[in-house]
Design a protein around this motif. Sequence first.
Motif, PDB file in Angstrom:
ATOM      1  N   HIS A 171      20.678  12.892  29.817  1.00  0.00           N
ATOM      2  CA  HIS A 171      20.624  13.453  28.462  1.00  0.00           C
ATOM      3  C   HIS A 171      19.677  14.642  28.343  1.00  0.00           C
ATOM      4  O   HIS A 171      19.696  15.331  27.329  1.00  0.00           O
ATOM      5  CB  HIS A 171      20.221  12.372  27.460  1.00  0.00           C
ATOM      6  CG  HIS A 171      21.370  11.489  27.087  1.00  0.00           C
ATOM      7  ND1 HIS A 171      22.309  11.859  26.157  1.00  0.00           N
ATOM      8  CD2 HIS A 171      21.751  10.270  27.532  1.00  0.00           C
ATOM      9  CE1 HIS A 171      23.213  10.895  26.036  1.00  0.00           C
ATOM     10  NE2 HIS A 171      22.899   9.921  26.865  1.00  0.00           N
ATOM     11  N   ARG A 174      20.179  20.316  28.186  1.00  0.00           N
ATOM     12  CA  ARG A 174      20.451  20.824  26.835  1.00  0.00           C
ATOM     13  C   ARG A 174      21.602  21.813  26.834  1.00  0.00           C
ATOM     14  O   ARG A 174      22.032  22.277  25.786  1.00  0.00           O
ATOM     15  CB  ARG A 174      19.183  21.442  26.259  1.00  0.00           C
ATOM     16  CG  ARG A 174      18.115  20.350  26.086  1.00  0.00           C
ATOM     17  CD  ARG A 174      16.828  20.879  25.548  1.00  0.00           C
ATOM     18  NE  ARG A 174      17.026  21.485  24.241  1.00  0.00           N
ATOM     19  CZ  ARG A 174      16.106  22.229  23.644  1.00  0.00           C
ATOM     20  NH1 ARG A 174      14.956  22.457  24.235  1.00  0.00           N
ATOM     21  NH2 ARG A 174      16.332  22.734  22.449  1.00  0.00           N
ATOM     22  N   ARG A 247      30.317  14.735  23.088  1.00  0.00           N
ATOM     23  CA  ARG A 247      29.270  15.672  22.699  1.00  0.00           C
ATOM     24  C   ARG A 247      28.426  15.090  21.561  1.00  0.00           C
ATOM     25  O   ARG A 247      27.227  15.303  21.488  1.00  0.00           O
ATOM     26  CB  ARG A 247      29.894  17.019  22.299  1.00  0.00           C
ATOM     27  CG  ARG A 247      28.897  18.137  22.049  1.00  0.00           C
ATOM     28  CD  ARG A 247      29.593  19.461  21.938  1.00  0.00           C
ATOM     29  NE  ARG A 247      29.850  20.028  23.253  1.00  0.00           N
ATOM     30  CZ  ARG A 247      29.013  20.848  23.888  1.00  0.00           C
ATOM     31  NH1 ARG A 247      27.884  21.211  23.315  1.00  0.00           N
ATOM     32  NH2 ARG A 247      29.305  21.312  25.083  1.00  0.00           N
ATOM     33  N   HIS A 250      25.726  13.098  22.845  1.00  0.00           N
ATOM     34  CA  HIS A 250      24.609  13.887  23.382  1.00  0.00           C
ATOM     35  C   HIS A 250      23.805  14.595  22.283  1.00  0.00           C
ATOM     36  O   HIS A 250      22.760  15.176  22.565  1.00  0.00           O
ATOM     37  CB  HIS A 250      25.134  14.947  24.355  1.00  0.00           C
ATOM     38  CG  HIS A 250      25.402  14.435  25.739  1.00  0.00           C
ATOM     39  ND1 HIS A 250      24.527  14.616  26.787  1.00  0.00           N
ATOM     40  CD2 HIS A 250      26.443  13.741  26.256  1.00  0.00           C
ATOM     41  CE1 HIS A 250      25.025  14.068  27.893  1.00  0.00           C
ATOM     42  NE2 HIS A 250      26.191  13.524  27.591  1.00  0.00           N
ATOM     43  N   ALA A 251      24.316  14.594  21.031  1.00  0.00           N
ATOM     44  CA  ALA A 251      23.664  15.347  19.958  1.00  0.00           C
ATOM     45  C   ALA A 251      22.301  14.748  19.626  1.00  0.00           C
ATOM     46  O   ALA A 251      22.173  13.550  19.377  1.00  0.00           O
ATOM     47  CB  ALA A 251      24.553  15.349  18.721  1.00  0.00           C
ATOM     48  N   THR A 288      22.209  19.695  21.676  1.00  0.00           N
ATOM     49  CA  THR A 288      22.231  18.492  22.501  1.00  0.00           C
ATOM     50  C   THR A 288      20.935  18.380  23.302  1.00  0.00           C
ATOM     51  O   THR A 288      20.252  19.376  23.525  1.00  0.00           O
ATOM     52  CB  THR A 288      23.430  18.518  23.465  1.00  0.00           C
ATOM     53  OG1 THR A 288      23.388  19.731  24.208  1.00  0.00           O
ATOM     54  CG2 THR A 288      24.741  18.436  22.704  1.00  0.00           C
TER      55      THR A 288
END
Length: 336
Positions: A171, A174, A247, A250-251, A288
């Motif tokens: 994670h 970015r 996505r 991952h935000a 992200t």
Amino acid sequence: MVTEILSQLDGLIASIQTNLYVDVVQPVLFHTHLMDYDEDIYDALYWVIVAVFEIVVTYAVLRPLEALRPIERWSDRKSVRADVWYTWIAKLGIVNMLFFVFLQPFFNHLETWMQVHNVWNVNLDEMWPGVTDQPVVSFLLYLVALDFAGYWYHRWQHRFGVWWELHAVHHSQRQMSLWNDDRNHFVDDVIQAAFLAALALLIGVQPGQFVVLVAISNGLQSVQHVNARLRYGWMLERLIVSPTFHRRHHAMEYGHTGTAYGCNFGVLLPWWDMLFKTASWDRSVEPTGITDQLAGAAGPGRAYGEGVWAQQWLALERIYVRVRRAVRRAPATEAA
Ligand SMILES: [Zn+2]
Ligand SMILES: [Zn+2]
């Protein structure tokens, strides 16, 4: 038809394998006096070619999409470099090799032990004779079963602090791109391989099928991380995990905040997120990464490392700090 395509691909790879072996590898082995290993190296070569093939195809299909319809525009692509390394390391099976070296003997024992003691194991393909033993049906059954396990594995990665520190490697990128999928802690990779292999053994997946299942899963997961506007539409998005859906996971703040909250854990199928109420269909584009990477009042953001080794090492350091803190806290709670 699928079987035909697979056998043609297999033929093509086998012929490249033979040519490459005779023209390049064998002379090298001969000169370096390593001919004792020729059979193993010949076999390994097959998987190396498959990996190169997989990476080239993924890149050829997804990279133009990233260039033409990017979701995010970056001033430079430096941070993607580490992910390219991860992809080669993972796809060339270096982590799998570690798994085989360390855990294969254990799994062989387990398998024999299960047979000797007649331990209950379900063979999903024997559930409904005439139906579930059809190759396509049994393949889909195994895919769904392993994906269900994958969903829970992913939830635990976010739920338990020590595990989260390993998963944070994934994670902390970015700049999500087609290369992001394999960016994982190697320890986590080995645990995951062991978890899935144990399960595959328990539900009776054939090794040949297992390899194809993993390959399909890999391909779809590269698509999920792509930095390109790909709309799957309402229906398809609910059938398989789309890049928009992943996505969101991952935000920052929305998809996960370390171990506290999370949505969209599904690996290939979003069904489990729908079933267990962890699905978010929000399509807004958010930054992200991990929240503590941002600089704030408390100081500069936390560094998760730029290169592969730094990222691997820093995760172990974070685990050490976490465990030490927990140990220090333990006696105090006992006394109270
Ligand atoms: Zn995650
Ligand atoms: Zn991801």
